[in-house]
Scaffold this active site. Structure first.
Site, mmCIF file in Angstrom:
data_model
loop_
_atom_site.group_PDB
_atom_site.id
_atom_site.type_symbol
_atom_site.label_atom_id
_atom_site.label_comp_id
_atom_site.label_asym_id
_atom_site.label_seq_id
_atom_site.Cartn_x
_atom_site.Cartn_y
_atom_site.Cartn_z
ATOM 1 N N ALA A 9 1.050 -1.276 11.270
ATOM 2 C CA ALA A 9 0.561 -2.635 11.034
ATOM 3 C C ALA A 9 -0.120 -2.284 9.389
ATOM 4 C CB ALA A 9 -0.532 -2.955 11.837
ATOM 5 N N MET A 10 -0.339 -3.546 8.840
ATOM 6 C CA MET A 10 -1.046 -3.470 7.428
ATOM 7 C C MET A 10 -2.246 -4.682 7.399
ATOM 8 S SD MET A 10 -1.467 -1.910 4.435
ATOM 9 C CE MET A 10 -2.433 -2.529 3.189
ATOM 10 N N HIS A 46 -8.229 -2.122 14.750
ATOM 11 C CA HIS A 46 -8.048 -1.312 13.686
ATOM 12 C C HIS A 46 -7.869 -2.179 12.541
ATOM 13 C CE1 HIS A 46 -7.115 2.537 11.476
ATOM 14 N NE2 HIS A 46 -6.259 1.427 10.759
ATOM 15 N N GLU A 47 -6.769 -3.033 12.454
ATOM 16 C CA GLU A 47 -6.673 -3.766 11.297
ATOM 17 C C GLU A 47 -7.995 -4.784 11.054
ATOM 18 O OE1 GLU A 47 -4.307 -2.748 9.620
ATOM 19 O OE2 GLU A 47 -3.623 -1.363 11.305
ATOM 20 N N GLU A 68 -9.746 4.400 6.254
ATOM 21 C CA GLU A 68 -8.959 4.511 7.519
ATOM 22 C C GLU A 68 -9.576 5.367 8.719
ATOM 23 O OE1 GLU A 68 -6.070 3.277 7.924
ATOM 24 O OE2 GLU A 68 -5.391 2.688 5.978
ATOM 25 N N GLU A 76 0.808 -1.088 0.099
ATOM 26 C CA GLU A 76 -0.172 0.203 0.056
ATOM 27 C C GLU A 76 0.894 1.165 0.059
ATOM 28 O OE1 GLU A 76 -4.199 1.347 2.467
ATOM 29 O OE2 GLU A 76 -2.278 0.805 3.466
#
EC number: 3.4.11.-
Length: 780
Positions: free
Chosen positions: A261-262, A296-297, A319, A121
């Site tokens: 993080a992703m 969140h992820e 996001e 990303e």
């Protein structure tokens, strides 16, 4: 990836991509993304499908670095409505730069190791394989990784076959083949090739594995993350009424990673520190951080992965929404944590401080403004994450959470495995509003919300209690005389409010007259707007109401929920304030992070010292008691772990003798027994003032520990900072006490002060006002 354990490098990777495309209109060229890759062998175009053996001859292939594209020039024509397969071999360099496909080195169980991972990303997929690298160009992916037999390969989907092959030199490699992915964007494809162990559990058919260094797995460092991951998945499935569509989810703790993080679908990657909780760690702040990041992820699995923004200009749709749901998921697994306050403190307040400058962009930008990878990277900022979450918080508040979630479910179901823009979200919210009659809005959802997402900044409301009028203007540090904003700096604003302690019905600022907000002459008649910071705006009260609120706070700090703003009258009550996160806001505004820098205002700070210390004493002594007698009792106090250091540092810096004595005591204990652990919550303060108020012996001990082989990077940073604290203290003595110093020390201190005397005139005038106010109120 051409990587064997123990190799020195340089490293490379090779591959082939077969892309099935449907031609939309007749063309003699095919253009796709490729950056930093070298094409290997001859490119080919098979088809039209399903004709066996059919092909279109490739006349040539050129790569355009500026546009990050590869252009296939054809001798024939691709026909509209027909399907073809583009085939390209490629080769790339495997760097240690943490972007694209990268290599990283780490130590595990005393041995040096390497791993390969990806971060694609926003536009790094094109650096790993030729592709159509835009979020709206979704596809299914069949992935096969050829790797050294001592490694395990991971990707988005479960492995369905592991076999062996020999290369042209007769060397043996392992081939891991993965199941076909769901339809998704290129930036979500992911690859990890590593020598890690894992722990696992299954939640509603979703096999969850957390991979990390063998040492970390053995010591239980990822057990906490494993325990919360499944429940957060189930919580969001139930809340959103949309099932998670993958059969497995891997979470990988990378020793070195450029992002926190992703959310790669099925293969989430994390900085190691964002996923690991030591069983011996008593501090809940680490648990909170892990719960928030993991939540969140996981939120992205719906917002971003299942439904993706059509273009990066609406990045906030993933996001901002993930940053909103991270709070709900974390509260679900850690209900004792004050996560609503954490949300105000870490999300709302920071963006209010940042989103008031001329030139700050709007939350949703037009597509033509967002071009090229540099522009895309700049979008991953506080505006996208924090403002997006705060606007979502406000939206949920005035809709009610029930209607908001109902609209999101409708939105997710319509755009699953597809793309959407913010207008699509507004449409689904409007549909839900139109289908009920309890919540009435003053304008269409799009008109209300565009005023918040399509223009810069936020409003400040000014309330006049005598006339009952509210006016709005854009809140800016400096006026922008040349503003050409489409919305003329006006917002459609939901106002939560209370009168004399009683909550009132929500009103909308779509006119300026509110007779119900006129107050009587009684000093006990008061109004408070934006209760619990439910709206994304600031409030400016007239002098009558400001004095009444200040008096109210002095009498009872718990009367109404609010943050302390800059009006100095409101600080008089602080000796009764026992909330550390509010004290943090006070200190953040009155005592800057760079404490030494405040000495430039040395006509103000002796007064501030006397005024502020008096109000700090009760909360300081409360926490100092725990430090001396039972520091373990603070292990569930999140804000003590995050902000106690700031309180103690300020107390010591302002010269509170008990704070200086406590630092000396704890530092002396450490010197007597290097195995003694200075309380983690105030370790930096203790080291700083233990050295600053000590002698050569204290400084030399810090130097010795700094050079100790077992010192961690964090320990070294703290000790390095501590060894520089002496000069800071000399400056304080010069300014606050006019102490006689040795000639060379006084010369150094005076020189530094001379350099800091120059002030901006506006700032100088403001400081004079503050000094005058303190002079009058310092003994109050």
């Amino acid at each position: 990836p051409r990587v064997r354990p123990g190799q020195a490098g340089p490293f490379s990777f090779v591959g082939q991509v077969n892309i099935t495309v449907r031609c939309r209109q007749d063309t003699e060229v095919a253009v796709l993304h490729s950056s930093g890759l070298r094409i290997r062998g001859a490119a080919a175009v098979r088809g039209p499908l399903p004709e066996p053996g059919a092909a279109v001859e490739v006349a040539g292939l050129r790569q355009e670095a500026a546009g990050e594209t590869a252009v296939l020039e054809l001798r024939g024509r691709l026909r509209a409505g027909r399907r073809y397969v583009l085939q390209l071999g490629f080769q790339g360099r495997l760097e240690e730069d943490l972007d694209g496909l990268f290599l990283t080195r780490y130590t595990d169980q005393g041995r040096s190791s390497m791993l390969i991972a990806s971060q694609l990303e926003p536009t790094y997929a094109r650096t790993v394989y030729p592709c159509f690298d835009e979020p709206a160009m979704k596809a299914t992916f069949n992935i096969r990784i050829v790797h050294d037999p001592s490694y395990v390969a991971l990707s988005n989907m479960p492995a369905i076959d592991v076999s062996e092959m020999k290369d042209e030199n007769g060397s043996l490699w392992t081939v891991t083949t993965f199941n076909t992915s769901l339809k998704m964007s290129t930036y979500l494809t992911a690859f990890v090739i590593c020598d890690f162990d894992y722990v696992t559990r299954t939640e509603r058919g979703n096999e969850i594995r957390i991979w990390a260094r063998k040492e970390a797995i053995k010591n239980g460092y990822v057990d906490y993350a494993l325990n919360i991951t499944g429940p957060i998945f189930s919580f969001l499935e139930d809340l959103l009424n949309v099932s998670y569509p993958l059969p497995k989810t891997d979470l990988v703790a990378l020793p070195d990673f450029g992002a926190i993080a992703m959310e790669n679908w099925g293969l989430m990657t994390f900085q190691e520190s964002s996923l690991m909780y030591l069983p011996s760690d008593k501090f809940t702040s680490r648990k909170a951080m892990i719960a928030i990041i993991v939540s969140h992820e996981i939120g992205h699995q719906w917002f971003g992965n299942l439904v993706t923004m059509s273009w990066w200009s609406d990045l906030w749709l993933k996001e901002g929404l993930a940053s909103y749901f991270e709070n709900l998921g974390a509260i679900f697994v850690e209900p004792k944590l004050p996560l609503d306050k954490i949300f105000y403190d870490h999300v709302v307040q920071p963006v209010l401080r940042e989103d008031n400058e001329i030139g700050v962009r709007s939350l949703s930008e037009s597509e033509d403004k967002i071009k090229g990878p540099f522009s895309l990277m700049s979008l991953f900022d506080s505006i996208t994450y924090n403002k997006g979450a705060t606007i979502t918080w406000m939206l949920s508040g005035f809709l009610t959470e029930k209607l908001f979630i109902r609209a999101l479910t409708s939105y997710l179901k319509e755009f699953s495995f597809s793309n959407a823009n913010q207008d699509d979200l507004w449409t689904h919210i409007q549909m839900v509003i139109d289908a009920q009659d309890k919540v009435q809005l003053p304008a269409p959802v799009k008109q209300i919300m565009d005023s918040w997402t399509c223009q810069n900044g936020f409003p400040v409301l000014t309330l006049n209690l005598t006339t009952g009028t509210i006016t709005q203007e854009q809140f800016l540090n400096k006026k922008n005389e040349n503003s050409t904003d489409t919305y003329n700096n006006t917002w459609i604003i939901p106002i939560s409010w209370m009168r004399n302690g009683s909550s009132q019905p929500l009103i909308w600022l779509d006119n300026s007259m509110f007779p119900e907000m006129q107050v009587s002459e009684s000093e006990y008649d008061w109004i408070l707007l934006n209760v619990n910071l439910s709206g994304y705006y600031r409030v400016n009260y007239d002098q009558v109401n400001l004095r009444r609120l200040a008096r109210l706070l002095e009498n009872d700090p718990k009367t109404f929920p609010m943050y302390i703003e800059t009006a100095l009258e409101l600080t008089k009550y602080l000796d009764r304030e026992d909330e550390l996160f509010i004290w943090n806001m006070v200190l953040l505004n009155l005592v800057p992070e760079n404490l030494e820098g405040t000495l430039k205002n040395y006509e103000v700070y002796p007064l501030l010292k006397k005024y502020l210390l008096k109000r700090m004493l009760p909360i300081y002594h409360y926490y100092a008691g725990f430090i001396r007698q039972n520091v373990d009792a603070l292990e569930d106090d999140y804000f003590a772990q995050v902000y106690l250091e700031k309180l103690f540092t300020t107390a010591c810096w302002l010269g509170l003798q008990d704070c200086l004595d406590l630092s000396s005591e704890l530092y002396a204990k450490w010197m007597d027994n290097p195995e003694y652990k200075i309380p983690f919550l105030i370790r930096r303060t203790v080291c700083c003032y233990g050295v600053a108020t000590g002698s050569d012996k204290e400084w030399n001990f810090a130097w010795e520990m700094y050079n100790h082989t077992d010192s961690t990077k964090e320990d070294k940073d703290i000790l390095l900072s501590a060894m520089s604290c002496l000069m800071c203290l000399l400056l304080q003595l010069q300014v606050f006490y006019n102490t006689t110093l040795e000639e060379d020390e006084r010369a150094a201190a005076t020189l530094l002060l001379e350099f800091t005397k120059v002030e901006n005139m506006e700032r100088r005038k403001l400081l004079i006002k503050v000094a005058n106010w303190l002079q009058k109120n310092v003994d109050d």
